[in-house]
Design a protein around this motif. Structure first.
Motif, PDB file in Angstrom:
ATOM      1  N   HIS A 158       0.798  -1.227   0.000  1.00  0.00           N
ATOM      2  CA  HIS A 158       0.000   0.000   0.000  1.00  0.00           C
ATOM      3  C   HIS A 158       0.832   1.279   0.000  1.00  0.00           C
ATOM      4  CE1 HIS A 158      -2.756   3.110   1.665  1.00  0.00           C
ATOM      5  NE2 HIS A 158      -3.644   2.465   0.932  1.00  0.00           N
ATOM      6  N   PRO A 159       1.915   1.389   0.784  1.00  0.00           N
ATOM      7  CA  PRO A 159       2.687   2.639   0.805  1.00  0.00           C
ATOM      8  C   PRO A 159       3.299   3.014  -0.551  1.00  0.00           C
ATOM      9  CG  PRO A 159       3.213   1.298   2.721  1.00  0.00           C
ATOM     10  CD  PRO A 159       2.407   0.431   1.806  1.00  0.00           C
ATOM     11  N   THR A 160       3.447   2.047  -1.454  1.00  0.00           N
ATOM     12  CA  THR A 160       4.022   2.328  -2.767  1.00  0.00           C
ATOM     13  C   THR A 160       3.216   3.374  -3.520  1.00  0.00           C
ATOM     14  OG1 THR A 160       4.867   0.069  -2.886  1.00  0.00           O
ATOM     15  CG2 THR A 160       4.707   1.263  -4.966  1.00  0.00           C
ATOM     16  N   PHE A 161       1.920   3.429  -3.272  1.00  0.00           N
ATOM     17  CA  PHE A 161       1.064   4.358  -4.008  1.00  0.00           C
ATOM     18  C   PHE A 161       0.727   5.615  -3.209  1.00  0.00           C
ATOM     19  CE2 PHE A 161       0.473   0.427  -6.430  1.00  0.00           C
ATOM     20  CZ  PHE A 161       0.787   0.918  -7.684  1.00  0.00           C
ATOM     21  N   ASN A 162       1.564   5.923  -2.228  1.00  0.00           N
ATOM     22  CA  ASN A 162       1.478   7.232  -1.587  1.00  0.00           C
ATOM     23  C   ASN A 162       1.775   8.297  -2.636  1.00  0.00           C
ATOM     24  OD1 ASN A 162       2.507   9.682  -0.170  1.00  0.00           O
ATOM     25  ND2 ASN A 162       2.172   8.424   1.659  1.00  0.00           N
ATOM     26  N   ALA A 163       0.993   9.348  -2.674  1.00  0.00           N
ATOM     27  CA  ALA A 163       1.092  10.373  -3.720  1.00  0.00           C
ATOM     28  C   ALA A 163       2.486  10.988  -3.820  1.00  0.00           C
ATOM     29  CB  ALA A 163       0.056  11.468  -3.469  1.00  0.00           C
ATOM     30  N   ARG A 164       3.224  11.002  -2.726  1.00  0.00           N
ATOM     31  CA  ARG A 164       4.545  11.644  -2.749  1.00  0.00           C
ATOM     32  C   ARG A 164       5.534  10.920  -3.653  1.00  0.00           C
ATOM     33  NH1 ARG A 164       8.321   9.331   0.869  1.00  0.00           N
ATOM     34  NH2 ARG A 164       7.437   7.643   2.132  1.00  0.00           N
ATOM     35  N   HIS A 165       5.241   9.655  -3.992  1.00  0.00           N
ATOM     36  CA  HIS A 165       6.146   8.897  -4.853  1.00  0.00           C
ATOM     37  C   HIS A 165       5.890   9.131  -6.337  1.00  0.00           C
ATOM     38  CE1 HIS A 165       7.734   6.799  -1.433  1.00  0.00           C
ATOM     39  NE2 HIS A 165       6.605   6.167  -1.157  1.00  0.00           N
ATOM     40  N   TRP A 166       4.855   9.899  -6.674  1.00  0.00           N
ATOM     41  CA  TRP A 166       4.416   9.975  -8.067  1.00  0.00           C
ATOM     42  C   TRP A 166       4.260  11.411  -8.538  1.00  0.00           C
ATOM     43  CZ3 TRP A 166       4.261   5.329 -10.459  1.00  0.00           C
ATOM     44  CH2 TRP A 166       4.235   4.208  -9.636  1.00  0.00           C
ATOM     45  N   LYS A 167       4.696  11.661  -9.757  1.00  0.00           N
ATOM     46  CA  LYS A 167       4.477  12.973 -10.370  1.00  0.00           C
ATOM     47  C   LYS A 167       2.983  13.150 -10.641  1.00  0.00           C
ATOM     48  CE  LYS A 167       8.880  12.488 -12.826  1.00  0.00           C
ATOM     49  NZ  LYS A 167       9.510  12.250 -14.143  1.00  0.00           N
ATOM     50  N   GLY A 168       2.416  14.229 -10.144  1.00  0.00           N
ATOM     51  CA  GLY A 168       0.998  14.489 -10.397  1.00  0.00           C
ATOM     52  C   GLY A 168       0.053  13.647  -9.565  1.00  0.00           C
ATOM     53  N   GLY A 169       0.566  13.005  -8.520  1.00  0.00           N
ATOM     54  CA  GLY A 169      -0.298  12.205  -7.656  1.00  0.00           C
ATOM     55  C   GLY A 169      -0.303  10.734  -8.017  1.00  0.00           C
ATOM     56  N   ALA A 170      -0.875   9.956  -7.132  1.00  0.00           N
ATOM     57  CA  ALA A 170      -0.869   8.505  -7.301  1.00  0.00           C
ATOM     58  C   ALA A 170      -1.665   8.089  -8.533  1.00  0.00           C
ATOM     59  CB  ALA A 170      -1.452   7.834  -6.062  1.00  0.00           C
ATOM     60  N   PRO A 171      -1.174   7.105  -9.282  1.00  0.00           N
ATOM     61  CA  PRO A 171      -1.894   6.623 -10.456  1.00  0.00           C
ATOM     62  C   PRO A 171      -3.141   5.839 -10.058  1.00  0.00           C
ATOM     63  CG  PRO A 171       0.000   5.239 -10.026  1.00  0.00           C
ATOM     64  CD  PRO A 171       0.092   6.384  -9.071  1.00  0.00           C
ATOM     65  N   THR A 172      -4.064   5.725 -11.001  1.00  0.00           N
ATOM     66  CA  THR A 172      -5.287   4.960 -10.772  1.00  0.00           C
ATOM     67  C   THR A 172      -5.069   3.540 -11.279  1.00  0.00           C
ATOM     68  OG1 THR A 172      -6.605   6.962 -11.072  1.00  0.00           O
ATOM     69  CG2 THR A 172      -7.765   4.854 -11.205  1.00  0.00           C
ATOM     70  N   VAL A 173      -4.793   2.642 -10.358  1.00  0.00           N
ATOM     71  CA  VAL A 173      -4.547   1.243 -10.714  1.00  0.00           C
ATOM     72  C   VAL A 173      -5.344   0.354  -9.770  1.00  0.00           C
ATOM     73  CG1 VAL A 173      -2.223   1.740 -11.566  1.00  0.00           C
ATOM     74  CG2 VAL A 173      -2.537   0.999  -9.190  1.00  0.00           C
ATOM     75  N   LYS A 174      -5.410  -0.919 -10.104  1.00  0.00           N
ATOM     76  CA  LYS A 174      -6.010  -1.919  -9.220  1.00  0.00           C
ATOM     77  C   LYS A 174      -4.871  -2.607  -8.482  1.00  0.00           C
ATOM     78  CE  LYS A 174      -8.170  -3.159 -12.970  1.00  0.00           C
ATOM     79  NZ  LYS A 174      -8.940  -3.913 -13.991  1.00  0.00           N
ATOM     80  N   ARG A 175      -4.745  -2.267  -7.182  1.00  0.00           N
ATOM     81  CA  ARG A 175      -3.614  -2.766  -6.405  1.00  0.00           C
ATOM     82  C   ARG A 175      -3.943  -4.122  -5.786  1.00  0.00           C
ATOM     83  NH1 ARG A 175      -1.484  -3.270  -1.402  1.00  0.00           N
ATOM     84  NH2 ARG A 175      -3.453  -2.623  -0.465  1.00  0.00           N
ATOM     85  N   HIS A 176      -2.955  -5.004  -5.841  1.00  0.00           N
ATOM     86  CA  HIS A 176      -3.061  -6.329  -5.222  1.00  0.00           C
ATOM     87  C   HIS A 176      -1.795  -6.569  -4.408  1.00  0.00           C
ATOM     88  CE1 HIS A 176      -6.283  -7.244  -8.212  1.00  0.00           C
ATOM     89  NE2 HIS A 176      -5.525  -6.489  -8.989  1.00  0.00           N
ATOM     90  N   PHE A 177      -1.819  -7.597  -3.580  1.00  0.00           N
ATOM     91  CA  PHE A 177      -0.648  -7.850  -2.733  1.00  0.00           C
ATOM     92  C   PHE A 177      -0.443  -9.342  -2.514  1.00  0.00           C
ATOM     93  CE2 PHE A 177       1.531  -8.281   1.398  1.00  0.00           C
ATOM     94  CZ  PHE A 177       2.669  -7.540   1.122  1.00  0.00           C
ATOM     95  N   ARG A 178       0.819  -9.757  -2.523  1.00  0.00           N
ATOM     96  CA  ARG A 178       1.265 -11.063  -2.061  1.00  0.00           C
ATOM     97  C   ARG A 178       2.526 -10.816  -1.248  1.00  0.00           C
ATOM     98  NH1 ARG A 178      -2.829 -11.421  -4.466  1.00  0.00           N
ATOM     99  NH2 ARG A 178      -3.543 -13.067  -5.906  1.00  0.00           N
ATOM    100  N   SER A 179       2.722 -11.571  -0.195  1.00  0.00           N
ATOM    101  CA  SER A 179       3.854 -11.320   0.700  1.00  0.00           C
ATOM    102  C   SER A 179       5.194 -11.561   0.019  1.00  0.00           C
ATOM    103  CB  SER A 179       3.727 -12.211   1.942  1.00  0.00           C
ATOM    104  OG  SER A 179       4.814 -12.014   2.815  1.00  0.00           O
TER     105      SER A 179
END
Length: 258
Positions: A158-179
């Motif tokens: 989840h922290p990967t899509f913090n807006a501070r990491h992206w130009k113009g804000g976080a992208p609109t994607v469907k996020r999923h996770f596996r450990s």
């Protein structure tokens, strides 16, 4: 001696799966590592010891790098090196999730050339050889054809899509996770997801095998700056990892706020 490094890795991974499965179903002791790197279990240590003995006995000229072994700088002078994570996704393992994996690679002159990611509780075995494609349970696999980042299915914390990491804000994607990072990379190779990324520095044993599987499937793999990842380094660590279909990979790099 087995004919190929890949055959050796596959047999070793299956043997690791027997050990991992035994501890997963019957209970195991867990410790927290002193360096804040998370948990380790007796299963990690037993698998590590078995793999080291089995693999280096079969290939005595190869070096050794593993999350659960003390680092031996002698590996830096070896042309080929085993890069192993006995259990990738140990936290998932301790919490009862079946998405942990054994990650095994052979690295030659800084590049993975044979790789296996095995999830024994799910019956999933991913494999690849340099220049020979990638396979899932012995069937050829290919990355997704998707080219657009917006709306893509992306594996990331989840922290990967913090807006501070992206130009113009976080992208609109469907996020999923596996450990397991190895499993995330393999899933991109299988074409089930369009990409995966982590912006945090990544240990080589977490990503070496999965990186080859994804690349041989047609995905692009780089660090978070777009540079090729070298393995068997002094630091044993990469500057994050971005893996995705070619078009999505380019968009991710263009939109990251480095």
């Amino acid at each position: 001696m087995l004919d190929s490094d890949l055959s050796l890795l596959i047999e070793a991974a299956r043997a690791a799966g027997e050990i991992g499965r035994k501890h997963f179903t019957s209970g195991h002791r867990v410790w927290e590592k002193d360096d804040g790197q998370g948990p380790v279990t007796e299963a990690d240590l037993e698998v590590d010891a078995m793999l080291r003995e089995r693999l280096t006995s079969a290939r005595p000229g190869y070096g050794w790098m593993s999350e659960e072994s003390e680092d031996d700088p002698e590996r830096l002078g070896r042309a080929r090196v085993f890069v192993v994570d006995p259990i990738d996704g140990t936290r998932a393992f301790t919490e009862g999730s079946k998405t942990w994996a054994h990650s095994l690679a052979v690295v030659e002159c800084g590049r993975p050339v044979a790789a296996v990611v095995y999830l024994p509780m799910l019956g999933k075995l991913y494999s690849a050889e340099d220049g020979k494609g990638a396979r899932f349970n012995d069937h050829p696999i290919a990355a997704s054809p998707r080219q657009a980042f917006d709306g893509a299915d992306i594996l990331a914390a989840h922290p990967t899509f913090n807006a501070r990491h992206w130009k113009g804000g976080a992208p609109t994607v469907k996020r999923h996770f596996r450990s397991s990072l190895a499993y995330r990379l393999s899933l991109v190779g299988e074409g089930r997801f369009d990409g995966m990324l982590t912006l945090r520095d990544s240990w080589e044993w977490d990503i070496a095998a999965g990186a080859l599987i994804a690349a041989e499937s047609g995905a692009r793999v780089s660090d978070r700056h777009g540079a090729q990842i070298r393995f068997n380094t002094v630091e044993r660590c990469a500057q994050g990892i971005v893996c995705a279909t070619p078009g999505v990979h380019g968009e991710i790099l263009a939109r990251l706020a480095h």
